[in-house]
Design an enzyme around this catalytic site. Structure first.
Site, PDB file in Angstrom:
ATOM      1  N   HIS A   1       0.861  -1.193   0.000  1.00 12.95           N
ATOM      2  CA  HIS A   1       0.000   0.000   0.000  1.00 12.95           C
ATOM      3  C   HIS A   1       0.898   1.244   0.000  1.00 12.95           C
ATOM      4  O   HIS A   1       2.140   1.113  -0.056  1.00 12.95           O
ATOM      5  CB  HIS A   1      -0.950  -0.030   1.198  1.00 12.95           C
ATOM      6  CG  HIS A   1      -0.273  -0.278   2.513  1.00 12.95           C
ATOM      7  ND1 HIS A   1       0.645   0.594   3.042  1.00 12.95           N
ATOM      8  CD2 HIS A   1      -0.347  -1.323   3.387  1.00 12.95           C
ATOM      9  CE1 HIS A   1       1.084   0.131   4.201  1.00 12.95           C
ATOM     10  NE2 HIS A   1       0.511  -1.049   4.427  1.00 12.95           N
TER      11      HIS A   1
ATOM     12  N   GLY B   1       1.893   3.137   2.231  1.00 13.65           N
ATOM     13  CA  GLY B   1       2.915   3.159   3.282  1.00 13.65           C
ATOM     14  C   GLY B   1       4.186   2.492   2.775  1.00 13.65           C
ATOM     15  O   GLY B   1       5.289   3.041   2.898  1.00 13.65           O
ATOM     16  N   HIS B   2       4.029   1.306   2.141  1.00 15.60           N
ATOM     17  CA  HIS B   2       5.201   0.627   1.567  1.00 15.60           C
ATOM     18  C   HIS B   2       5.819   1.483   0.458  1.00 15.60           C
ATOM     19  O   HIS B   2       7.044   1.579   0.347  1.00 15.60           O
ATOM     20  CB  HIS B   2       4.805  -0.726   0.971  1.00 15.60           C
ATOM     21  CG  HIS B   2       4.265  -1.714   1.961  1.00 15.60           C
ATOM     22  ND1 HIS B   2       2.955  -2.130   1.965  1.00 15.60           N
ATOM     23  CD2 HIS B   2       4.866  -2.368   2.984  1.00 15.60           C
ATOM     24  CE1 HIS B   2       2.777  -2.999   2.940  1.00 15.60           C
ATOM     25  NE2 HIS B   2       3.914  -3.162   3.575  1.00 15.60           N
TER      26      HIS B   2
ATOM     27  N   ARG C   1      -3.615  -5.170   6.593  1.00 12.36           N
ATOM     28  CA  ARG C   1      -4.802  -5.807   7.192  1.00 12.36           C
ATOM     29  C   ARG C   1      -6.063  -4.972   7.014  1.00 12.36           C
ATOM     30  O   ARG C   1      -7.163  -5.489   7.217  1.00 12.36           O
ATOM     31  CB  ARG C   1      -4.549  -6.119   8.666  1.00 12.36           C
ATOM     32  CG  ARG C   1      -3.548  -7.243   8.853  1.00 12.36           C
ATOM     33  CD  ARG C   1      -3.491  -7.765  10.277  1.00 12.36           C
ATOM     34  NE  ARG C   1      -2.729  -8.986  10.365  1.00 12.36           N
ATOM     35  CZ  ARG C   1      -1.419  -9.074  10.670  1.00 12.36           C
ATOM     36  NH1 ARG C   1      -0.746  -7.981  10.929  1.00 12.36           N
ATOM     37  NH2 ARG C   1      -0.810 -10.246  10.714  1.00 12.36           N
TER      38      ARG C   1
END
Ligand code: PAF
Length: 283
Positions: free
Chosen positions: A34, A36-37, A187
């Site tokens: 996502h 963030g990655h 998640r």
């Protein structure tokens, strides 16, 4: 971008980069990438000559009743994201490749894993430290990038790196959030629409505690109760833990009289989500 599945091929490539004097940035992930990655990969891209992303759902960091089997996996989509973000190498080994026999060697750390997620998920951080050590040994990165969202993991990896004299520099990167404040997590993809709306209660409850702190509240129990009461307004939410801990030792403290972290783990339906905020020096 190259995608490799074996330890040997990955080692050969990274060794050849090291011989050429190239700096390697490493982003360890369990896939289901996502934004963030993406922010970690972009940071690695801007600071290194070569960027390696690992995609591996690590069985030894999941407890027996956790979500290892159903953890979302989509290597094709993840590789497209890595390619777009200009990673050089995706290392996506199988479980057998990483653990060809029963794993007989583990890496563990003392104390920092005793509270918070460490207390709720026995063996989790041992599994994280073991796999990250294996990746460090295979890839030999100059820098490795971890999200601050998993602040306990970050602190433990920093301790492990120091304690085992790895030469890799650990780079902490800020949490990325949705517009309504929910911290990005793989998640989150488990949440139904109604659960996704319910999950807003997590950042909202932390905001309330932050406001109370800004208003002079220093008592940890009072801050925790503010969060508990807010979470209780959402029928789909159930608190797993709420803690106020010393920011360095990660041990619970009764009063905010030093840098601290207010940390929560909350179930939204079946999905366990974590979040926190840091109270810095001179709050
Ligand atoms: O943060 C994660 O996704 C995992 O714990 C990590 C660091 C990739 C190890 O499996």
């Amino acid at each position: 971008m190259i995608t490799l599945k074996t330890v040997q091929e990955t080692r050969e490539i990274t060794e050849s980069w090291i011989k050429q004097g190239l700096k390697i940035g490493f982003v360890p992930t369990m896939g289901c990438l996502h934004d963030g990655h993406v922010s970690l990969i972009k940071r690695a891209r801007s600071e290194n000559d070569k960027v390696v992303v690992s995609i591996f759902v690590n069985p030894i960091q999941f407890g027996p009743n956790e979500d290892f089997e159903r953890y979302p996996r989509d290597l094709g989509r993840d590789c497209l994201i890595c390619e777009k973000t200009e990673a050089d190498l995706v290392f996506a080994p199988s479980v057998d490749e990483m653990f060809p026999c029963h794993n007989l060697a583990f890496v563990d750390i003392k104390e920092l894993g005793d509270y918070l997620c460490g207390a709720k998920r026995p063996g989790h951080f041992r599994g994280v430290c073991t796999i990250v050590s294996k990746f460090f040994n295979i890839i030999r990165p100059d820098r490795a990038y971890f999200g601050e969202k998993d602040f306990q993991q970050l602190a433990i990896i920093q301790q492990m790196t120091l304690g085992l004299s790895f030469s890799t520099q650990i780079v902490a990167c800020p949490t990325v959030r949705e517009s309504d404040g929910l911290a990005l997590s793989s998640r989150n993809s488990y949440l139904s629409d109604v659960e996704r709306r319910a999950a807003r209660v997590i950042p909202k409850s932390l905001d309330l505690a932050r406001n109370a702190l800004a208003g002079g509240e220093r008592d940890a129990t009072t801050l925790k109760n503010i969060i508990i009461q807010k979470v209780a307004t959402e029928p789909l939410a159930m608190v797993d833990y709420i803690e106020v801990v010393d920011a360095t030792l990660l041990k619970p403290i009764p009063r905010i009289d030093r840098p601290a972290i207010v940390a929560v783990a909350v179930f939204i339906g079946e999905t366990r989500l974590i979040d926190h905020f840091l109270i810095e020096e001179g709050f």
